[in-house]
Write a protein that holds these residues in place. Structure first.
Motif, PDB file in Angstrom:
ATOM      1  N   LEU A  96       3.792 -32.604 -19.090  1.00 48.36           N
ATOM      2  CA  LEU A  96       2.740 -32.665 -18.072  1.00 48.36           C
ATOM      3  C   LEU A  96       2.586 -34.084 -17.529  1.00 48.36           C
ATOM      4  O   LEU A  96       2.465 -34.288 -16.312  1.00 48.36           O
ATOM      5  N   VAL A 104      -2.458 -26.975 -13.855  1.00 53.53           N
ATOM      6  CA  VAL A 104      -1.753 -26.142 -14.827  1.00 53.53           C
ATOM      7  C   VAL A 104      -2.220 -24.704 -14.677  1.00 53.53           C
ATOM      8  O   VAL A 104      -3.427 -24.441 -14.575  1.00 53.53           O
ATOM      9  N   VAL A 112      -4.179 -26.108 -23.759  1.00 54.76           N
ATOM     10  CA  VAL A 112      -3.601 -27.019 -22.781  1.00 54.76           C
ATOM     11  C   VAL A 112      -4.233 -28.393 -22.986  1.00 54.76           C
ATOM     12  O   VAL A 112      -5.463 -28.491 -23.112  1.00 54.76           O
TER      13      VAL A 112
END
Length: 497
Positions: A96, A104, A112
């Motif tokens: 990321l 996302v 996450v």
């Protein structure tokens, strides 16, 4: 006629509105539904404030919405960064950050890392979306940023444009002949480039994608019979191994073609597939995230060429170079280079891009770091894959990454990670450990590694040795370890992915 990805799917939506585009379990999308929903999804994503060029990371299992997101990316100019949801939190966080993802999209229940906006309810985004205003990304717009690892094991973002993907579709059509009457079983995960490429090529040419939410051999064989699938679009050899024993119990007579790659195709798998699916041609290709399909062989007609991965497909060339960047003679081993180069480069890594390329007589060539040899007929044979890379169940595992984790184990003094032949997985991740104290067992090593690595990267075998062989400069002699251990029976037991 507009022959972009968006233009071709739009044509099918207009002229073949009710034709089945995607089937996944009990869910189905017609071409008109697929096109409408992808447009609403694109509009919804842009309405969040994203601008064309902003990366959107995807952490989803196989589902119809995944393909709708690919089509939304083609319509909005928002490149996708597909990520394997089996990775650990730190592994996901690295991708990321490196990718520069602005948003996302993740499945419910999946953790996450903090710091980025997350969308979990795609249905609400689609239902609340309006018609997409005119956004026409050109062929040079970035479409896909898939992560592949280099020799150090740190993932690199491979940047592909919309135009490159369309070239991939045309190459795939020339080899495998997608058409509107085809039903393509897709058992592979859509976060990998090859399953995504084959699925989108099928939609580009108007066929049906029969998508598995996760691979299961019995389900795959049942779906082939139920929907009269004509092709298996992309299956790693491990999947074929799982299907072979039960294939005779199912009706697979509709199959005309099976495509495999991603790991070595062992002779027993090759011959077993040809026997189990007698109506199907068996294609194997050599390629990668950076280059797509470069060589191809149909094994039923090409049995005489044994383990060859085929000859260069039309429009592409292969050259093998020695350590001085000179072409090697037929039969000699060299580093494999291909041309033309399809990727735009490694994201944020100009030096890595430069290191992988060479210019010969004005032509640019790219290598994935694989060694091979060419015979007099132009057939390519792979000798080693990305130096010490391990391919287990179709997934790439880089020993340096696993070694770095295991080196932190309190009972391990020195460690080398290699791949050893395995009937089920192609190669088994094997930790060769030296220690001066009590040696850790397999369970201890796996538990320690699993907290830090994806399941498929954790060792399936542990071998205890007195000393790890090294060169005078400290480099591990992995070829010696493989040669010494390949014929033995190191301790092993099943492990989860």
């Amino acid at each position: 006629m507009d022959e972009s990805l968006d233009g071709m799917v739009r044509w099918h939506a207009r002229h073949r509105a009710d034709a089945s585009a995607v089937i996944c379990g009990d869910a189905r999308r017609s071409y008109s539904e697929l096109y409408d929903r992808s447009g609403r999804l694109a509009a919804g994503l842009l309405a969040t404030g994203l601008k064309p060029g902003d990366r959107v990371a995807i952490l989803l299992p196989n589902c119809i919405e995944y393909l709708e997101l690919y089509l939304a990316a083609a319509r909005s100019g928002l490149p996708l960064v597909p990520i394997n949801a089996a990775l650990t939190g730190p592994e996901i966080a690295y991708i990321l950050e490196d990718s520069g993802a602005a948003l996302v999209i993740a499945a419910d229940g999946l953790d996450v890392p903090e710091g980025l906006p997350v969308i979990r309810d795609l249905a609400a985004l689609i239902d609340g979306g309006s018609a997409l205003e005119a956004v026409v990304p050109g062929p040079d717009a970035v479409f896909f940023q898939g992560y592949t690892s280099g020799t150090t094991g740190r993932p690199k973002g491979c940047v592909q444009t919309l135009g490159a993907f369309v070239e991939h579709f045309r190459r795939s059509f020339g080899l495998y002949r997608h058409d509107a009457d085809d039903v393509m079983l897709m058992p592979g995960p859509l976060f990998h480039e090859a399953p995504a490429l084959f699925s989108l090529a099928q939609l580009y040419y108007g066929g049906t994608v029969l998508l598995l939410s996760r691979f299961d051999a019995a389900t795959a064989l049942t779906e082939i019979g139920t929907h009269r699938a004509t092709t298996i679009g992309f299956a790693v050899p491990t999947m074929l191994d799982r299907m072979i024993p039960a294939a005779r119990e199912h009706d697979t007579s509709s199959l005309r073609s099976i495509v495999t790659a991603g790991a070595p195709l062992h002779p027993e798998t090759r011959e077993g597939t040809l026997r189990a699916f007698p109506t199907a041609a068996l294609h194997e290709f050599y390629g990668g995230t950076e280059i797509g399909i470069i060589t191809n062989i149909e094994h039923r007609a090409g049995r005489a060429f044994g383990s060859s991965v085929g000859t260069a497909v039309p429009g592409f060339d292969v050259v093998l170079l020695d350590e001085t960047d000179q072409p090697v003679a037929p039969g000699e081993v060299g580093l494999i280079y291909v041309s033309p180069i399809m990727m735009a480069g490694y994201h944020g890594r100009p030096q890595a891009t430069a290191d992988a390329t060479r210019t010969l007589d004005g032509v640019d060539w790219l290598t994935l770091g694989d060694l091979g040899r060419l015979d007099e007929d132009g057939h390519l044979y792979l000798v080693d894959r990305k130096s010490h890379m391990i391919i287990t169940g179709g997934e790439n595992v880089y020993p340096a990454e696993v070694e770095a984790v295991l080196a932190e184990h309190p009972a391990i003094d020195d460690v080398a990670v290699i791949g050893l032949p395995d009937a089920d997985w192609g190669e088994a991740v094997t930790a060769v450990i030296a220690t001066t104290g009590e040696a850790p067992d397999l369970d201890s090593v796996r538990t320690f590694a699993r907290a830090r690595l994806a399941g498929y990267k954790t060792p399936r075998r542990v071998v205890i040795v007195d000393e790890i062989p090294r060169t005078a400069s400290g480099k591990i002699l992995k070829h010696r370890l493989r040669n010494d251990l390949a014929g033995g029976e190191p301790p092993s037991e099943p492990g989860g992915r």
